[in-house]
Design an enzyme around this catalytic site. Sequence first.
Site, PDB file in Angstrom:
ATOM      1  N   SER A 166       0.919  -1.175  -0.129  1.00  0.00           N
ATOM      2  CA  SER A 166      -0.138   0.065   0.151  1.00  0.00           C
ATOM      3  C   SER A 166       0.751   1.170   0.023  1.00  0.00           C
ATOM      4  O   SER A 166       1.532   1.443  -0.774  1.00  0.00           O
ATOM      5  CB  SER A 166      -1.066  -0.069   1.340  1.00  0.00           C
ATOM      6  OG  SER A 166      -2.124   0.981   1.111  1.00  0.00           O
ATOM      7  N   HIS A 373      -7.453  -5.586  -0.039  1.00  0.00           N
ATOM      8  CA  HIS A 373      -6.271  -4.900   0.396  1.00  0.00           C
ATOM      9  C   HIS A 373      -5.401  -5.388   1.099  1.00  0.00           C
ATOM     10  O   HIS A 373      -4.285  -5.445   1.353  1.00  0.00           O
ATOM     11  CB  HIS A 373      -6.677  -3.380   0.571  1.00  0.00           C
ATOM     12  CG  HIS A 373      -5.529  -2.352   0.385  1.00  0.00           C
ATOM     13  ND1 HIS A 373      -5.031  -2.030  -0.652  1.00  0.00           N
ATOM     14  CD2 HIS A 373      -4.854  -1.761   1.568  1.00  0.00           C
ATOM     15  CE1 HIS A 373      -4.068  -1.162  -0.512  1.00  0.00           C
ATOM     16  NE2 HIS A 373      -3.780  -1.107   0.606  1.00  0.00           N
TER      17      HIS A 373
END
Length: 400
Positions: A166, A373
């Site tokens: 990320s 995610h």
Amino acid sequence: MKVYLIVILAVVPLISGAPPSLTRRSSVTTQTLVEQYGYPFEEHSVQTSDGYILGLHRIPYSGRVESDEPRPVAFLMHGLLCSSSDWVLSGPDYGLAFVLADAGYDVWMGNARGNTYSREHATYNPFFKKFWAFDWHEIGMYDLPAMMDYVLYYTDEEQLTYFGHSQGTTTFLVLNSLNLRFNTKIKSAHLLAPVAFMENMEGPLVDMAALLLGQPNFLPEIFGDMEFLPNTKAMEMLGYSACCDKSPFQSLCANVIFLITGFDYENLNYTLLPEITATTPAGSSINQIYHFLQEYNSGFFRQFDYGFARNSLAYGSTKPPKYPIEKIDLPIFLYYSDNDYLSSVVDVHKLMRTLKDTTLRRAYRVGHPKWNHLDHLWGMNIRELLHDAIMEDLESMKDS
């Protein structure tokens, strides 16, 4: 609208953070997580050129592997509101730091300024707004070079292998597009849930947040340079009581995570939720949030937008400059998925088209339709769905 208002009222008090006396390391730390499984642990401190003192964590070897051969260096960088704990939370069979140590790597885990392990500065303390006057641009330009230079000097190695998740991918792209000397210091980069272009980010609160905070107006000016979601004892206690296996609110804890990252009931280890909430969120500057929301609004991967007047002073133009990621010249591997709210397939494809053909070695799309995610860190089937691909890519680099 009432739901949005409740969320705003709940979050705004947290934006200013907690005083240092109330903000402390959780009893669940990277060190306790590593040592409980019998792995060696080291903690190092690194000072950046602008004065931040960062915690750097190391698993120098694995007791599971007997080898006298030199151990290559792996450097892992966490995402927004996270810390080095991300890489070890799920234990030896699933945590990437352990997997790499078992594969013969000397594993180092970075911590960005402002998180649980990096709350010191040579001049300022977290009481002052000046301490929080940064976003992920500074993490890329100051924190990553300081930590990676230290690791290479300490280990007497010429190169390391980079792993980012990320925001750890965002800061990698910032650094290596603007500071080309690291293109020779990084043997290969493995970017999990890469975040650069964000125009297609999803989520129920994204549009409202981007409208209010993702453009240069009075709100970022008023509420900028503040701490966002620090790790506190109260949050740890709440997480343990509300998210443990016996709690009737455990599904609510999961849904809060899913609202931000994508719904995936199949791959979430519910037993791990108390440890996740004990270490995450780990704190950041609110400016990092503003910058990501600007990316969503603009569709560009570029530096912070201060508005016409301040942009002219800072950049010499009315618009912030784009990060020239097409200049990056080192082997890059991307890992992405279909159900990631923050790193959409469309935006990852745009990143793929922007990188040099000779730079992008592989873009691996996880073969599970619900993979989100955070599954890149803690997914139940992470070994076969992700780690096997990473190990294949590392094997392909051995002769390079």
